[in-house]
Design a protein around this motif. Structure first.
Motif, PDB file in Angstrom:
ATOM      1  N   LEU A  12       0.823  -1.202   0.000  1.00 55.97           N
ATOM      2  CA  LEU A  12       0.000   0.000   0.000  1.00 55.97           C
ATOM      3  C   LEU A  12       0.863   1.260   0.000  1.00 55.97           C
ATOM      4  O   LEU A  12       0.590   2.214  -0.739  1.00 55.97           O
ATOM      5  CB  LEU A  12      -0.930   0.006   1.214  1.00 55.97           C
ATOM      6  N   VAL A  13       1.925   1.277   0.788  1.00 55.54           N
ATOM      7  CA  VAL A  13       2.833   2.430   0.823  1.00 55.54           C
ATOM      8  C   VAL A  13       3.480   2.641  -0.547  1.00 55.54           C
ATOM      9  O   VAL A  13       3.549   3.766  -1.045  1.00 55.54           O
ATOM     10  CB  VAL A  13       3.904   2.247   1.919  1.00 55.54           C
ATOM     11  N   LEU A  14       3.939   1.571  -1.167  1.00 55.83           N
ATOM     12  CA  LEU A  14       4.565   1.697  -2.492  1.00 55.83           C
ATOM     13  C   LEU A  14       3.557   2.157  -3.541  1.00 55.83           C
ATOM     14  O   LEU A  14       3.886   2.956  -4.422  1.00 55.83           O
ATOM     15  CB  LEU A  14       5.208   0.374  -2.896  1.00 55.83           C
ATOM     16  N   HIS A  15       2.331   1.671  -3.460  1.00 52.28           N
ATOM     17  CA  HIS A  15       1.290   2.091  -4.403  1.00 52.28           C
ATOM     18  C   HIS A  15       1.011   3.585  -4.260  1.00 52.28           C
ATOM     19  O   HIS A  15       0.931   4.314  -5.258  1.00 52.28           O
ATOM     20  CB  HIS A  15       0.016   1.286  -4.177  1.00 52.28           C
ATOM     21  N   ILE A  16       0.867   4.051  -3.027  1.00 51.23           N
ATOM     22  CA  ILE A  16       0.585   5.466  -2.797  1.00 51.23           C
ATOM     23  C   ILE A  16       1.751   6.321  -3.265  1.00 51.23           C
ATOM     24  O   ILE A  16       1.566   7.352  -3.921  1.00 51.23           O
ATOM     25  CB  ILE A  16       0.247   5.710  -1.319  1.00 51.23           C
ATOM     26  N   ARG A  17       2.971   5.913  -2.958  1.00 57.61           N
ATOM     27  CA  ARG A  17       4.153   6.668  -3.391  1.00 57.61           C
ATOM     28  C   ARG A  17       4.226   6.749  -4.914  1.00 57.61           C
ATOM     29  O   ARG A  17       4.445   7.827  -5.484  1.00 57.61           O
ATOM     30  CB  ARG A  17       5.416   6.011  -2.838  1.00 57.61           C
ATOM     31  N   ASN A  18       4.029   5.633  -5.601  1.00 62.62           N
ATOM     32  CA  ASN A  18       4.088   5.625  -7.062  1.00 62.62           C
ATOM     33  C   ASN A  18       2.963   6.454  -7.672  1.00 62.62           C
ATOM     34  O   ASN A  18       3.159   7.142  -8.688  1.00 62.62           O
ATOM     35  CB  ASN A  18       4.044   4.196  -7.587  1.00 62.62           C
ATOM     36  N   THR A  19       1.781   6.416  -7.067  1.00 61.42           N
ATOM     37  CA  THR A  19       0.667   7.220  -7.567  1.00 61.42           C
ATOM     38  C   THR A  19       0.958   8.708  -7.405  1.00 61.42           C
ATOM     39  O   THR A  19       0.697   9.507  -8.314  1.00 61.42           O
ATOM     40  CB  THR A  19      -0.629   6.849  -6.824  1.00 61.42           C
ATOM     41  N   LEU A  20       1.515   9.101  -6.262  1.00 65.94           N
ATOM     42  CA  LEU A  20       1.850  10.504  -6.049  1.00 65.94           C
ATOM     43  C   LEU A  20       2.936  10.980  -7.016  1.00 65.94           C
ATOM     44  O   LEU A  20       2.864  12.098  -7.540  1.00 65.94           O
ATOM     45  CB  LEU A  20       2.300  10.728  -4.605  1.00 65.94           C
ATOM     46  N   ILE A  21       3.929  10.137  -7.267  1.00 62.61           N
ATOM     47  CA  ILE A  21       4.982  10.496  -8.235  1.00 62.61           C
ATOM     48  C   ILE A  21       4.388  10.673  -9.624  1.00 62.61           C
ATOM     49  O   ILE A  21       4.707  11.634 -10.338  1.00 62.61           O
ATOM     50  CB  ILE A  21       6.101   9.438  -8.245  1.00 62.61           C
ATOM     51  N   SER A  22       3.502   9.781 -10.008  1.00 60.02           N
ATOM     52  CA  SER A  22       2.875   9.873 -11.327  1.00 60.02           C
ATOM     53  C   SER A  22       2.027  11.138 -11.453  1.00 60.02           C
ATOM     54  O   SER A  22       2.091  11.840 -12.473  1.00 60.02           O
ATOM     55  CB  SER A  22       2.003   8.635 -11.566  1.00 60.02           C
ATOM     56  N   CYS A  23       1.249  11.455 -10.418  1.00 58.73           N
ATOM     57  CA  CYS A  23       0.408  12.661 -10.462  1.00 58.73           C
ATOM     58  C   CYS A  23       1.254  13.928 -10.470  1.00 58.73           C
ATOM     59  O   CYS A  23       0.938  14.886 -11.186  1.00 58.73           O
ATOM     60  CB  CYS A  23      -0.547  12.661  -9.272  1.00 58.73           C
ATOM     61  N   ALA A  24       2.325  13.954  -9.690  1.00 59.31           N
ATOM     62  CA  ALA A  24       3.208  15.128  -9.675  1.00 59.31           C
ATOM     63  C   ALA A  24       3.899  15.304 -11.024  1.00 59.31           C
ATOM     64  O   ALA A  24       4.028  16.430 -11.526  1.00 59.31           O
ATOM     65  CB  ALA A  24       4.239  14.999  -8.555  1.00 59.31           C
ATOM     66  N   SER A  25       4.330  14.222 -11.630  1.00 63.34           N
ATOM     67  CA  SER A  25       4.985  14.301 -12.942  1.00 63.34           C
ATOM     68  C   SER A  25       4.014  14.776 -14.013  1.00 63.34           C
ATOM     69  O   SER A  25       4.373  15.582 -14.882  1.00 63.34           O
ATOM     70  CB  SER A  25       5.560  12.938 -13.322  1.00 63.34           C
ATOM     71  N   GLU A  26       2.785  14.274 -13.953  1.00 59.48           N
ATOM     72  CA  GLU A  26       1.782  14.702 -14.930  1.00 59.48           C
ATOM     73  C   GLU A  26       1.465  16.185 -14.758  1.00 59.48           C
ATOM     74  O   GLU A  26       1.310  16.923 -15.732  1.00 59.48           O
ATOM     75  CB  GLU A  26       0.516  13.868 -14.791  1.00 59.48           C
ATOM     76  N   GLY A  27       1.374  16.646 -13.514  1.00 59.72           N
ATOM     77  CA  GLY A  27       1.156  18.071 -13.266  1.00 59.72           C
ATOM     78  C   GLY A  27       2.318  18.914 -13.759  1.00 59.72           C
ATOM     79  O   GLY A  27       2.122  19.994 -14.326  1.00 59.72           O
ATOM     80  N   ALA A  28       3.535  18.438 -13.565  1.00 57.92           N
ATOM     81  CA  ALA A  28       4.711  19.169 -14.046  1.00 57.92           C
ATOM     82  C   ALA A  28       4.726  19.237 -15.566  1.00 57.92           C
ATOM     83  O   ALA A  28       5.078  20.272 -16.143  1.00 57.92           O
ATOM     84  CB  ALA A  28       5.988  18.501 -13.534  1.00 57.92           C
ATOM     85  N   ARG A  29       4.330  18.163 -16.230  1.00 58.50           N
ATOM     86  CA  ARG A  29       4.284  18.187 -17.700  1.00 58.50           C
ATOM     87  C   ARG A  29       3.265  19.206 -18.206  1.00 58.50           C
ATOM     88  O   ARG A  29       3.513  19.903 -19.190  1.00 58.50           O
ATOM     89  CB  ARG A  29       3.966  16.790 -18.239  1.00 58.50           C
ATOM     90  N   LEU A  30       2.112  19.305 -17.527  1.00 60.39           N
ATOM     91  CA  LEU A  30       1.124  20.302 -17.934  1.00 60.39           C
ATOM     92  C   LEU A  30       1.647  21.707 -17.674  1.00 60.39           C
ATOM     93  O   LEU A  30       1.506  22.594 -18.513  1.00 60.39           O
ATOM     94  CB  LEU A  30      -0.201  20.095 -17.192  1.00 60.39           C
ATOM     95  N   GLY A  31       2.262  21.933 -16.522  1.00 58.35           N
ATOM     96  CA  GLY A  31       2.773  23.260 -16.186  1.00 58.35           C
ATOM     97  C   GLY A  31       3.951  23.687 -17.037  1.00 58.35           C
ATOM     98  O   GLY A  31       4.248  24.871 -17.134  1.00 58.35           O
ATOM     99  N   ALA A  32       4.646  22.740 -17.653  1.00 64.77           N
ATOM    100  CA  ALA A  32       5.820  23.050 -18.467  1.00 64.77           C
ATOM    101  C   ALA A  32       5.481  23.321 -19.930  1.00 64.77           C
ATOM    102  O   ALA A  32       6.352  23.730 -20.689  1.00 64.77           O
ATOM    103  CB  ALA A  32       6.825  21.900 -18.388  1.00 64.77           C
ATOM    104  N   ARG A  33       4.245  23.109 -20.322  1.00 63.86           N
ATOM    105  CA  ARG A  33       3.873  23.349 -21.720  1.00 63.86           C
ATOM    106  C   ARG A  33       4.031  24.816 -22.068  1.00 63.86           C
ATOM    107  O   ARG A  33       3.930  25.699 -21.215  1.00 63.86           O
ATOM    108  CB  ARG A  33       2.428  22.919 -21.970  1.00 63.86           C
TER     109      ARG A  33
END
Length: 129
Positions: free
Chosen positions: A36-57
């Protein structure tokens, strides 16, 4: 004498079952919590990366990345995980990047845990440079 030995061992299977099953349940819950900890960590990394990609456009502002990361985290996990999302710009290897940082509770028992213990960052190269 062998009949006496058999009478003394009566009920030992039940006691062994209880002791062993307790250990197996504890082991299972530990592995489940780690997953569960690894799932939450990976989900947060994915969401942060996706947000960074949108903000970098080139046609977007960095603040839009934080909003997108909050939306994705709220859709994927509990809303409390999206409380502390920040965005900024930095330089990595001479190139400007947008960084979305997420601080979330560290799930100690199920989804409950102390605030701000899990800190992840997503980065994307700024397209407007």
């Amino acid at each position: 004498m062998s009949a006496l030995v058999r009478r003394d061992e009566r009920g030992s299977a039940v006691a062994e079952f209880v002791m062993v099953s307790g250990l197996v349940v504890l082991l299972f819950m530990t592995v489940f919590q780690l997953g569960l900890v690894l799932h939450i960590r990976n989900t947060l990394i994915s969401c942060a990366s996706e947000g960074a990609r949108l903000g970098a456009r080139a046609d977007a502002e960095p603040g839009m990345g934080a909003v997108r990361a909050r939306e994705l985290i709220s859709a994927s996990l509990a809303d409390s995980y999206a409380d502390d999302v920040s965005v900024g710009t930095g330089t990595v290897g001479g190139v400007q990047v947008v960084e979305v940082r997420v601080r979330a509770p560290f799930p100690v028992l199920g989804l409950f845990g102390p605030d701000g213990r899990l800190d992840v960052t997503g980065r994307a190269f700024l397209e407007s440079q």
